[in-house]
Design an enzyme around this catalytic site. Structure first.
Site, PDB file in Angstrom:
ATOM      1  N   GLU A  35     -22.003  71.247  55.012  1.00 21.48           N
ATOM      2  CA  GLU A  35     -22.032  70.476  53.759  1.00 21.48           C
ATOM      3  C   GLU A  35     -21.727  71.371  52.574  1.00 21.48           C
ATOM      4  OE1 GLU A  35     -21.484  67.206  53.498  1.00 21.48           O
ATOM      5  OE2 GLU A  35     -23.310  66.896  54.678  1.00 21.48           O
ATOM      6  N   SER A 126     -18.167  57.597  52.682  1.00 13.70           N
ATOM      7  CA  SER A 126     -16.727  57.739  52.446  1.00 13.70           C
ATOM      8  C   SER A 126     -15.942  56.444  52.523  1.00 13.70           C
ATOM      9  CB  SER A 126     -16.117  58.758  53.413  1.00 13.70           C
ATOM     10  OG  SER A 126     -16.611  60.027  53.116  1.00 13.70           O
ATOM     11  N   SER A 127     -16.481  55.418  51.874  1.00 17.34           N
ATOM     12  CA  SER A 127     -15.718  54.169  51.809  1.00 17.34           C
ATOM     13  C   SER A 127     -14.408  54.389  51.047  1.00 17.34           C
ATOM     14  CB  SER A 127     -16.548  53.067  51.160  1.00 17.34           C
ATOM     15  OG  SER A 127     -17.015  53.496  49.898  1.00 17.34           O
ATOM     16  N   ASP A 172     -13.415  64.266  53.813  1.00 21.88           N
ATOM     17  CA  ASP A 172     -13.563  62.826  54.047  1.00 21.88           C
ATOM     18  C   ASP A 172     -12.243  62.192  54.471  1.00 21.88           C
ATOM     19  OD1 ASP A 172     -16.008  63.519  53.045  1.00 21.88           O
ATOM     20  OD2 ASP A 172     -15.742  62.536  51.114  1.00 21.88           O
TER      21      ASP A 172
HETATM   22  C1  GLA Z   1     -18.335  64.717  49.200  1.00 22.39           C
HETATM   23  C2  GLA Z   1     -16.891  65.204  49.072  1.00 22.39           C
HETATM   24  C3  GLA Z   1     -16.506  66.087  50.256  1.00 22.39           C
HETATM   25  C4  GLA Z   1     -17.526  67.193  50.471  1.00 22.39           C
HETATM   26  C5  GLA Z   1     -18.947  66.632  50.487  1.00 22.39           C
HETATM   27  C6  GLA Z   1     -20.008  67.700  50.552  1.00 22.39           C
HETATM   28  O1  GLA Z   1     -18.437  63.871  50.305  1.00 22.39           O
HETATM   29  O2  GLA Z   1     -16.016  64.106  49.008  1.00 22.39           O
HETATM   30  O3  GLA Z   1     -15.210  66.617  50.058  1.00 22.39           O
HETATM   31  O4  GLA Z   1     -17.389  68.196  49.510  1.00 22.39           O
HETATM   32  O5  GLA Z   1     -19.208  65.829  49.340  1.00 22.39           O
HETATM   33  O6  GLA Z   1     -19.958  68.350  51.774  1.00 22.39           O
END
Ligand code: GLA
Length: 379
Positions: A35, A126-127, A172
């Site tokens: 993360e 991640s919609s 994502d």
């Molecule tokens: C969001 C961002 C990703 C990533 C995460 C943290 O989801 O869209 O690119 O940086 O936070 O891991």
């Protein structure tokens, strides 16, 4: 409401009086570990989930893209010859993706579509990446473009960064483009190479939505990115991916304490992610769970992107006898935790954890038991 191929096809047929020429889908994701490493050129280990954005479509002779959203009960439309940014709205993700593909030199054509999705909005699943990758799939189908997952993910990320205005990394879009059923993907965010890693046998992945959302996530996210860049500069490396804990310790004296903590998280999280992939290759759920716990503590104490609700959820999950490990997932500050659970006890886990969380916080959680799905595809 769950949505699928039959339903989106039926809704298209109702509207246009014939079957769609194509149906595309692109999934949301949950990150198992790794993360806030993607924008440090590091490693991530997400899986695509069995919740997705679907588009049924037919080609048009002109350069208009016209899409009816079932979820919003409205039509969005734009011309590929006159792309103009408007205020936020679901159509901007499609427009931004079209813009990004055209900027890369792709020749696109118009289409009519019907769109629906069941990736929960704003939950950190991640919609928006799913919408961008579904749009890219649709534009690639109508424009007869080859589907190169990493290329398309980069163009989706560019749409998100430059059209929508959110400064995300590559994770994502790439997992939505390239996911593999039954597997998580170990992604090297520098080379964009991906390697499928199987989920340990006899486990299930449970997404636990705290039902809390926090504003200012974008500014906190951008601040973390700046701190990571500063740390890389002080360590004299291209990105934190290239630093080691030993090197960080040697330079600790010249660093602001917050910058030091951020760098410590990223460097250790990269190591944990590679160890987690090893553990998965061996089918070692216990070790994977242990690494997930460590990741949570590091995000909470060093990276400082957790929240009371996320900590409460992770605690409620972790104390359950069938839980191997749990952590916050995604950008943080609210949204979801993810837990790795003994499959045969999943129902007990879901019931007990949801009840414990509700008692502790007063919030009613949403829970999704997720299967690892394939990435964006034409059905
Ligand atoms: C969001 C961002 C990703 C990533 C995460 C943290 O989801 O869209 O690119 O940086 O936070 O891991």
């Amino acid at each position: 409401m769950p949505i699928g191929q039959a339903e989106i096809s039926a809704r298209f047929t109702d509207r246009f009086g014939h079957f769609p020429n194509w149906i595309v889908r692109a999934p949301g994701r949950v990150n198992l570990i790794g993360e806030h490493t993607d924008y440090n050129d590091g490693f991530v280990l997400p899986m695509a989930i069995d919740r997705a954005v679907w588009i049924a479509l037919r080609p048009r002779d002109d350069r208009i893209v016209s899409v009816y959203s079932i979820d919003y009960d409205e039509t969005g439309e734009f011309s590929l010859d006159a792309l103009q940014r408007q205020q936020a709205g679901w159509i901007e993700y499609l427009k931004g993706t079209a813009w990004s593909l055209q900027e890369a030199g792709h020749r696109l054509t118009g289409w009519d579509g019907v769109l629906a999705g069941d990736v929960p909005l704003g939950a950190g699943l991640s919609s928006s990446a799913a919408l961008e990758m579904a749009a890219a799939r649709a534009l690639a189908a109508t424009g007869e473009l080859p589907w190169e997952p990493a290329e398309m993910a980069k163009l989706g990320q560019r749409a998100e960064n430059q059209w929508v205005g959110v400064n995300c990394g590559i994770m994502d879009q790439l997992i939505s483009a390239a996911g593999r059923a039954g597997n998580a993907l170990l992604i090297d965010c520098r080379s964009l190479q991906t390697e499928p890693v199987p989920l340990p046998r006899g486990t299930s992945v449970v997404v636990l939505d705290t039902s809390t959302r926090r504003g200012l996530v974008d500014s906190a996210y951008n601040e973390r990115r700046r701190q990571c860049e500063e740390a890389a500069r002080l360590l004299d490396v291209h990105a934190l991916r290239d630093a080691t804990i030993e090197r960080l310790e040697r330079s600790a004296g010249k660093m602001d304490p917050a910058v030091l903590r951020r760098a410590r998280h990223v460097i250790a999280e990269n190591d944990r992610t590679l160890l987690a992939a090893d553990a998965m290759r061996r089918g070692d759920a216990v070790e994977l769970g242990r690494l997930m716990h460590q990741s949570h503590r590091s995000l909470r104490d060093d990276y400082e992107v957790s929240s009371d609700a996320l900590n409460a959820m992770v605690e409620c999950a972790s104390v359950h006898r069938s839980c191997f490990g749990a952590r916050m997932t995604g950008a943080g500050f609210g949204g979801c935790a993810v837990a790795l659970v003994r499959a045969e006890a999943t129902d007990d886990f879901v019931r007990d954890t949801a009840a414990a969380y509700q008692r502790k916080t007063g919030h009613s959680p949403a829970v999704y038991v997720c299967q690892a799905a394939d990435g964006a595809e034409v059905m």
